[in-house]
Write a protein that holds these residues in place. Structure first.
Motif, PDB file in Angstrom:
ATOM      1  N   PRO A  28       0.835  -1.217   0.000  1.00 27.13           N
ATOM      2  CA  PRO A  28       0.000   0.000   0.000  1.00 27.13           C
ATOM      3  C   PRO A  28       0.861   1.255   0.000  1.00 27.13           C
ATOM      4  O   PRO A  28       2.031   1.232   0.389  1.00 27.13           O
ATOM      5  CB  PRO A  28      -0.802  -0.125   1.294  1.00 27.13           C
ATOM      6  CG  PRO A  28       0.017  -1.005   2.172  1.00 27.13           C
ATOM      7  CD  PRO A  28       0.719  -1.964   1.261  1.00 27.13           C
ATOM      8  N   ALA A  29       0.265   2.357  -0.452  1.00 27.18           N
ATOM      9  CA  ALA A  29       0.925   3.657  -0.469  1.00 27.18           C
ATOM     10  C   ALA A  29      -0.061   4.687   0.059  1.00 27.18           C
ATOM     11  O   ALA A  29      -1.271   4.418   0.135  1.00 27.18           O
ATOM     12  CB  ALA A  29       1.387   4.006  -1.886  1.00 27.18           C
ATOM     13  N   PRO A  30       0.408   5.875   0.443  1.00 31.16           N
ATOM     14  CA  PRO A  30      -0.494   6.885   1.018  1.00 31.16           C
ATOM     15  C   PRO A  30      -1.566   7.362   0.036  1.00 31.16           C
ATOM     16  O   PRO A  30      -1.451   7.184  -1.178  1.00 31.16           O
ATOM     17  CB  PRO A  30       0.462   8.038   1.379  1.00 31.16           C
ATOM     18  CG  PRO A  30       1.813   7.422   1.470  1.00 31.16           C
ATOM     19  CD  PRO A  30       1.825   6.312   0.460  1.00 31.16           C
ATOM     20  N   ARG A  33      -3.477   4.990  -2.611  1.00 30.21           N
ATOM     21  CA  ARG A  33      -2.679   4.465  -3.714  1.00 30.21           C
ATOM     22  C   ARG A  33      -1.961   3.191  -3.290  1.00 30.21           C
ATOM     23  O   ARG A  33      -1.998   2.788  -2.116  1.00 30.21           O
ATOM     24  CB  ARG A  33      -1.670   5.517  -4.192  1.00 30.21           C
ATOM     25  CG  ARG A  33      -2.330   6.824  -4.620  1.00 30.21           C
ATOM     26  CD  ARG A  33      -1.325   7.911  -4.911  1.00 30.21           C
ATOM     27  NE  ARG A  33      -0.643   7.705  -6.183  1.00 30.21           N
ATOM     28  CZ  ARG A  33      -1.105   8.098  -7.362  1.00 30.21           C
ATOM     29  NH1 ARG A  33      -2.270   8.733  -7.429  1.00 30.21           N
ATOM     30  NH2 ARG A  33      -0.435   7.892  -8.474  1.00 30.21           N
ATOM     31  N   CYS A  34      -1.309   2.536  -4.233  1.00 29.95           N
ATOM     32  CA  CYS A  34      -0.533   1.338  -3.931  1.00 29.95           C
ATOM     33  C   CYS A  34       0.609   1.215  -4.941  1.00 29.95           C
ATOM     34  O   CYS A  34       0.531   1.754  -6.051  1.00 29.95           O
ATOM     35  CB  CYS A  34      -1.411   0.092  -3.952  1.00 29.95           C
ATOM     36  SG  CYS A  34      -2.265  -0.194  -5.525  1.00 29.95           S
ATOM     37  N   LEU A  35       1.629   0.501  -4.545  1.00 27.70           N
ATOM     38  CA  LEU A  35       2.773   0.276  -5.417  1.00 27.70           C
ATOM     39  C   LEU A  35       2.568  -1.031  -6.166  1.00 27.70           C
ATOM     40  O   LEU A  35       2.279  -2.071  -5.560  1.00 27.70           O
ATOM     41  CB  LEU A  35       4.074   0.214  -4.613  1.00 27.70           C
ATOM     42  CG  LEU A  35       5.363   0.004  -5.424  1.00 27.70           C
ATOM     43  CD1 LEU A  35       5.625   1.212  -6.332  1.00 27.70           C
ATOM     44  CD2 LEU A  35       6.551  -0.251  -4.501  1.00 27.70           C
ATOM     45  N   VAL A  36       2.677  -0.980  -7.495  1.00 28.83           N
ATOM     46  CA  VAL A  36       2.501  -2.181  -8.321  1.00 28.83           C
ATOM     47  C   VAL A  36       3.675  -2.325  -9.286  1.00 28.83           C
ATOM     48  O   VAL A  36       4.406  -1.368  -9.556  1.00 28.83           O
ATOM     49  CB  VAL A  36       1.180  -2.125  -9.127  1.00 28.83           C
ATOM     50  CG1 VAL A  36      -0.020  -2.028  -8.208  1.00 28.83           C
ATOM     51  CG2 VAL A  36       1.202  -0.971 -10.113  1.00 28.83           C
ATOM     52  N   GLY A  43       8.865  -4.981 -15.845  1.00 23.22           N
ATOM     53  CA  GLY A  43       8.936  -4.861 -14.396  1.00 23.22           C
ATOM     54  C   GLY A  43       8.874  -3.444 -13.870  1.00 23.22           C
ATOM     55  O   GLY A  43       9.277  -3.192 -12.721  1.00 23.22           O
ATOM     56  N   LEU A  44       8.339  -2.494 -14.639  1.00 27.83           N
ATOM     57  CA  LEU A  44       8.214  -1.116 -14.191  1.00 27.83           C
ATOM     58  C   LEU A  44       7.372  -1.059 -12.917  1.00 27.83           C
ATOM     59  O   LEU A  44       6.307  -1.665 -12.842  1.00 27.83           O
ATOM     60  CB  LEU A  44       7.541  -0.278 -15.281  1.00 27.83           C
ATOM     61  CG  LEU A  44       7.125   1.152 -14.884  1.00 27.83           C
ATOM     62  CD1 LEU A  44       8.365   2.020 -14.640  1.00 27.83           C
ATOM     63  CD2 LEU A  44       6.237   1.765 -15.953  1.00 27.83           C
ATOM     64  N   GLU A  45       7.868  -0.341 -11.908  1.00 28.23           N
ATOM     65  CA  GLU A  45       7.136  -0.146 -10.670  1.00 28.23           C
ATOM     66  C   GLU A  45       6.590   1.281 -10.603  1.00 28.23           C
ATOM     67  O   GLU A  45       7.285   2.225 -10.974  1.00 28.23           O
ATOM     68  CB  GLU A  45       8.033  -0.419  -9.460  1.00 28.23           C
ATOM     69  CG  GLU A  45       8.447  -1.877  -9.349  1.00 28.23           C
ATOM     70  CD  GLU A  45       9.237  -2.158  -8.078  1.00 28.23           C
ATOM     71  OE1 GLU A  45       9.376  -1.237  -7.251  1.00 28.23           O
ATOM     72  OE2 GLU A  45       9.723  -3.295  -7.921  1.00 28.23           O
ATOM     73  N   GLU A  46       5.321   1.394 -10.110  1.00 31.31           N
ATOM     74  CA  GLU A  46       4.687   2.704 -10.081  1.00 31.31           C
ATOM     75  C   GLU A  46       3.611   2.724  -9.002  1.00 31.31           C
ATOM     76  O   GLU A  46       2.959   1.697  -8.743  1.00 31.31           O
ATOM     77  CB  GLU A  46       4.062   3.001 -11.448  1.00 31.31           C
ATOM     78  CG  GLU A  46       3.463   4.381 -11.589  1.00 31.31           C
ATOM     79  CD  GLU A  46       2.912   4.620 -12.984  1.00 31.31           C
ATOM     80  OE1 GLU A  46       1.959   5.425 -13.112  1.00 31.31           O
ATOM     81  OE2 GLU A  46       3.411   3.998 -13.948  1.00 31.31           O
ATOM     82  N   CYS A  47       3.418   3.893  -8.365  1.00 30.91           N
ATOM     83  CA  CYS A  47       2.313   4.075  -7.420  1.00 30.91           C
ATOM     84  C   CYS A  47       1.070   4.497  -8.207  1.00 30.91           C
ATOM     85  O   CYS A  47       1.121   5.474  -8.962  1.00 30.91           O
ATOM     86  CB  CYS A  47       2.665   5.140  -6.383  1.00 30.91           C
ATOM     87  SG  CYS A  47       3.717   4.520  -5.050  1.00 30.91           S
ATOM     88  N   VAL A  48      -0.014   3.766  -8.018  1.00 32.87           N
ATOM     89  CA  VAL A  48      -1.253   4.045  -8.765  1.00 32.87           C
ATOM     90  C   VAL A  48      -2.430   4.040  -7.791  1.00 32.87           C
ATOM     91  O   VAL A  48      -2.352   3.461  -6.707  1.00 32.87           O
ATOM     92  CB  VAL A  48      -1.479   2.986  -9.863  1.00 32.87           C
ATOM     93  CG1 VAL A  48      -0.328   2.966 -10.857  1.00 32.87           C
ATOM     94  CG2 VAL A  48      -1.683   1.605  -9.243  1.00 32.87           C
ATOM     95  N   PRO A  49      -3.547   4.679  -8.159  1.00 42.80           N
ATOM     96  CA  PRO A  49      -4.759   4.604  -7.327  1.00 42.80           C
ATOM     97  C   PRO A  49      -5.258   3.162  -7.221  1.00 42.80           C
ATOM     98  O   PRO A  49      -5.311   2.443  -8.222  1.00 42.80           O
ATOM     99  CB  PRO A  49      -5.759   5.486  -8.080  1.00 42.80           C
ATOM    100  CG  PRO A  49      -4.914   6.419  -8.889  1.00 42.80           C
ATOM    101  CD  PRO A  49      -3.719   5.615  -9.298  1.00 42.80           C
ATOM    102  N   ARG A  50      -5.639   2.747  -6.029  1.00 45.00           N
ATOM    103  CA  ARG A  50      -6.084   1.360  -5.823  1.00 45.00           C
ATOM    104  C   ARG A  50      -7.319   1.033  -6.658  1.00 45.00           C
ATOM    105  O   ARG A  50      -7.507  -0.114  -7.052  1.00 45.00           O
ATOM    106  CB  ARG A  50      -6.387   1.115  -4.338  1.00 45.00           C
ATOM    107  CG  ARG A  50      -5.140   0.844  -3.504  1.00 45.00           C
ATOM    108  CD  ARG A  50      -5.492   0.118  -2.201  1.00 45.00           C
ATOM    109  NE  ARG A  50      -6.350   0.917  -1.347  1.00 45.00           N
ATOM    110  CZ  ARG A  50      -5.901   1.717  -0.391  1.00 45.00           C
ATOM    111  NH1 ARG A  50      -4.602   1.844  -0.194  1.00 45.00           N
ATOM    112  NH2 ARG A  50      -6.734   2.403   0.356  1.00 45.00           N
TER     113      ARG A  50
END
Length: 293
Positions: A28-30, A33-36, A43-50
């Motif tokens: 989870p992220a603030p 949002r969450c990190l996926v 394998g790109l990582e990004e914080c996105v809305p849940r």
């Protein structure tokens, strides 16, 4: 959501035109949002809305099929939005005192669709054949068990509600007609804001003309759905009340005349037998059906 689960991701969750991607949920992220990790983007990582993680990947095929079927139902249903018939249907299906467990789709992606989580229970209440509803063209049940039907089925269910609750619906129609008649003369007053910022606003009658015309067309639809027998019963009840009122007024005049002639004891006895003074009784007149319905 658990770490390592693979989800179907869509930038615009409710947009069928938008592609679906595989992502791995990391943590989870603030701020909702969450990190996926995008599994098809090296394998790109990004914080996105849940909310963009719409369904577990293993379920996404069934979810996409439901979405396509919903789009087909909306295509034949959305035309009803904003019509007098829509107002009539929504007033029946949206009233829990008449029926519970049925709703209309409001979002653009499900506009004017009939939605019933427990079709068996609703059919039992309405006395309708569950299989008849399921056979309605384009009707389907989602992977989560939600029954979805087109606008034509929403109308069918609403008509059944009116049939079973004719007198209650007609009383609502009469009350609404009385309100419209008052607003046609005095306008509409409403408040906005809260606390010390509350303000009162007045809408003059001439600005309500089109709105009232649509409301009256909707009310006339409800009248038709309630059926001739219900309207005739209400007519008979009104006639009976008017006759009771007429006779009561005759008795009151007779009592007054007896007192004038010095027959107070007889007048008191008659008054006691009458019970409630006629002057305290309120008889609301039925509104006639308006043209244009």
């Amino acid at each position: 959501m658990s770490e390592g689960h693979v989800w179907a991701y869509r930038v615009r969750a409710k947009d069928p035109e938008c592609p679906v991607e595989r992502v791995e949920y990391l943590r989870p992220a603030p701020k909702g949002r969450c990190l996926v990790r995008f599994l098809d983007r090296d394998g790109l990582e990004e914080c996105v809305p849940r909310r963009r993680l719409v369904v577990l990947w293993e379920e996404h095929e069934a979810w996409l099929q439901d979405e396509l079927r919903m789009a087909a139902v909306v295509e034949v249903s959305a035309h009803a939005d904003g019509s007098p018939q829509y107002d009539a249907v929504s007033s029946l299906l949206g009233d829990p005192s008449l029926l519970e467990g049925v709703q209309l789709g409001y979002a653009r992606s499900e506009l004017c669709t009939l939605q019933i989580p427990d079709l068996q229970s609703v059919c039992a209440v309405l006395g309708m054949d569950e299989e008849d509803l399921r056979r309605e063209p384009l009707a389907f049940t989602t992977k989560d068990g939600l029954f979805v039907g087109p606008w034509s089925l929403a109308v069918k269910v609403a008509m059944r509600v009116a049939e079973l609750n004719g007198e209650a619906v007609m009383q609502k129609v009469l009350a609404k007609e009385e309100k419209i008649e008052l607003e046609s003369v005095h306008g509409w007053t409403y408040t906005s804001g809260r606390g010390q910022t509350r303000e009162e606003h007045w809408v003059p009658p001439h600005r309500l003309t089109d709105f009232h015309a649509r409301q009256l067309m909707s009310l006339n639809i409800l009248r038709e759905w309630c059926g001739k027998e219900v309207i005739e019963r209400l007519d008979e009840l009104e006639a009976l009340r008017e006759e009771v009122r007429r006779l009561g007024m005759l008795v009151e005049r007779a009592i007054a005349e007896l007192r004038r002639c010095g027959q107070g004891a007889i007048a008191a006895t008659m008054e006691s037998d009458l019970g409630v003074p006629v002057s305290t009784l309120v008889f609301r007149k039925r509104r006639k059906k308006r043209p244009g319905g």
